[in-house]
Design an enzyme around this catalytic site. Structure first.
Site, PDB file in Angstrom:
ATOM      1  N   HIS A  82       0.819  -1.220   0.000  1.00  0.00           N
ATOM      2  CA  HIS A  82       0.000   0.000   0.000  1.00  0.00           C
ATOM      3  C   HIS A  82       0.853   1.272   0.000  1.00  0.00           C
ATOM      4  CE1 HIS A  82      -3.793   2.064   0.374  1.00  0.00           C
ATOM      5  NE2 HIS A  82      -3.179   2.914   1.170  1.00  0.00           N
TER       6      HIS A  82
ATOM      7  N   HIS B  23      -5.304   4.821  10.242  1.00  0.00           N
ATOM      8  CA  HIS B  23      -4.240   5.766  10.615  1.00  0.00           C
ATOM      9  C   HIS B  23      -4.766   6.900  11.482  1.00  0.00           C
ATOM     10  CE1 HIS B  23      -5.699   7.014   6.650  1.00  0.00           C
ATOM     11  NE2 HIS B  23      -5.428   8.245   6.999  1.00  0.00           N
TER      12      HIS B  23
ATOM     13  N   ASP C   7      -6.730  17.509   9.507  1.00  0.00           N
ATOM     14  CA  ASP C   7      -8.096  17.111   9.178  1.00  0.00           C
ATOM     15  C   ASP C   7      -8.098  16.644   7.726  1.00  0.00           C
ATOM     16  OD1 ASP C   7      -8.847  18.013  11.683  1.00  0.00           O
ATOM     17  OD2 ASP C   7     -10.604  19.094  10.952  1.00  0.00           O
TER      18      ASP C   7
HETATM   19 FE   LIG Z   1      -7.162   9.004   5.676  1.00  0.00          FE
END
Ligand SMILES: [Fe+2]
Length: 384
Positions: A263, A300, A306
């Protein structure tokens, strides 16, 4: 935009006499950012660009904050935002902080009645639905589905739509929007590992020059206030310009995805940067090809930023129940990750057709009254 471009007629040397056919001087204007240190262009106007006749009215258009301190993950159904005729009135600011206003707009009509200039912010318009032409003091940029339009602060523009059903994701950035520095060499040229290159840009073309001394209405946004001003002389009176500071387009469909055996982290999707947030493009791509890979992302803790994701098209593999035009907000402070079943579902799949735009801000985002009207209410519990 670290690339040199020019349109129209120019004198051979800057800051020298450049005359109209009748012998009068053209008016030269330096259009720069970051004082005299940032990118700039030199424009040659038929009229003086300073002829303010009247200031009619000033209206506060700053976003109305509903939630100043938010820790709830949100899903906003942005296609429920009402379509409106006017280009600016259609804007619905949704998520904001002192660096950025993120919103959506569904303008039905072309902007022809007045000229618009945002002096607070560089604007990013992402075209989800609709086609047309961005008409600016630097020339025209035709746009279509999937285009990012980057408009530096202070650019005077109008916009033509060929369509009535238009959907735009926009960002107003209070610091300049650049391509990521790590993609560029010390001269600014995009390097071989960059997911796009200069050839992919849509540069302003077909410079329009209107010569009159009529009255023209301009809406100037400054400090969250829209000032309506009457100028003498057509704002698109530039006979030529050159330099590095101008609007341009880039299609998300020209973003070449970076893939790997396992990934890849979100920075491989990065498309633009500022000193306060990043913009990333998630595009159709091959999945990770290690024999034991899990293509869905790991959970995560985005403790420092944000994350806002705008879903454009395709099947978004890590999420259940998202539709085009949906926006998710994963606020800093709590981990997030694939929805239940998404990791297992992703194993063995060869690729994704997902298309999405992500904006990650370093400061927390406040939620506006407009956003709460589009909130689906229970997204924050959707990992149970
Ligand atoms: Fe994310």
């Amino acid at each position: 935009m670290p690339i040199y471009h020019k349109q129209g007629e120019l004198p051979p040397k800057r800051h020298t006499q450049f005359r109209k056919p009748n012998g009068e001087l053209y008016s030269e204007q330096l259009f720069g950012t970051i004082g005299f240190d940032g990118m700039s262009s030199l424009l040659y106007h038929h009229n003086r660009p300073t002829m303010v006749k009247e200031i009619l009215k000033s209206t506060d258009v700053s976003p109305k904050i509903a939630l100043e301190k938010n820790i709830r993950s949100l899903k906003l159904v942005s296609f429920n935002a009402p379509a409106k005729d006017d280009f600016l009135e259609a804007r619905e600011p949704l998520l904001v902080n002192s660096d950025i206003i993120i919103g959506v707009a569904a303008p039905r009509k072309s902007l022809r009645d007045y000229f618009y200039k945002n002096t607070d912010a560089d604007e990013m318009l992402f075209i989800h639905k609709g086609t047309g032409t961005l008409r600016t003091i630097f020339g025209q940029i035709p746009f279509e589905y999937g285009d990012y339009l980057i408009i530096p602060r202070g650019t005077i523009y109008q916009i033509d739509f060929n369509t009535e059903d238009n959907r735009i994701l926009y960002a107003e950035s209070f610091s300049p929007i650049y391509t990521p520095k790590r993609y560029r060499n010390w001269f600014g040229q995009l390097l071989e590992h960059s997911p796009f290159c200069e050839r992919d840009y849509k540069l302003p073309q077909n410079l329009e020059t209107f010569i009159d001394t009529n009255e023209h209405l301009m809406k100037v946004k400054k400090q969250g206030v829209m000032h309506e001003m009457v100028y003498i002389g057509h704002p698109f009176d530039v006979v030529g310009w050159d330099g590095y500071n101008f609007p341009y387009g880039f299609s998300i469909h020209n973003f070449e995805p970076i893939t790997g055996r396992i990934h890849q982290p979100p920075p491989v999707h990065q498309t633009f940067e500022t000193n306060a947030f990043v913009i990333c493009s998630f595009v159709p791509r091959l999945y990770d090809y290690h024999r034991l890979s899990i293509p869905a992302p790991y959970n995560h803790s985005n403790i420092d930023s944000d994350e806002m994701l705008y879903y454009v098209d395709g099947d978004f593999m890590s999420r259940n129940g998202v539709q085009p035009g949906n926006i998710s907000l994963h606020p800093a402070g709590i981990p997030h990750g694939p929805h239940p079943g998404a990791a297992e579902r992703s194993i063995g799949q060869k690729g994704s057709e997902e298309l999405a735009v992500m904006i990650d801000t370093f400061k927390p985002l406040m939620v506006t009254e407009n956003a709460l009207k589009l909130d689906d209410g229970d997204y924050y519990q959707s990992w149970l």
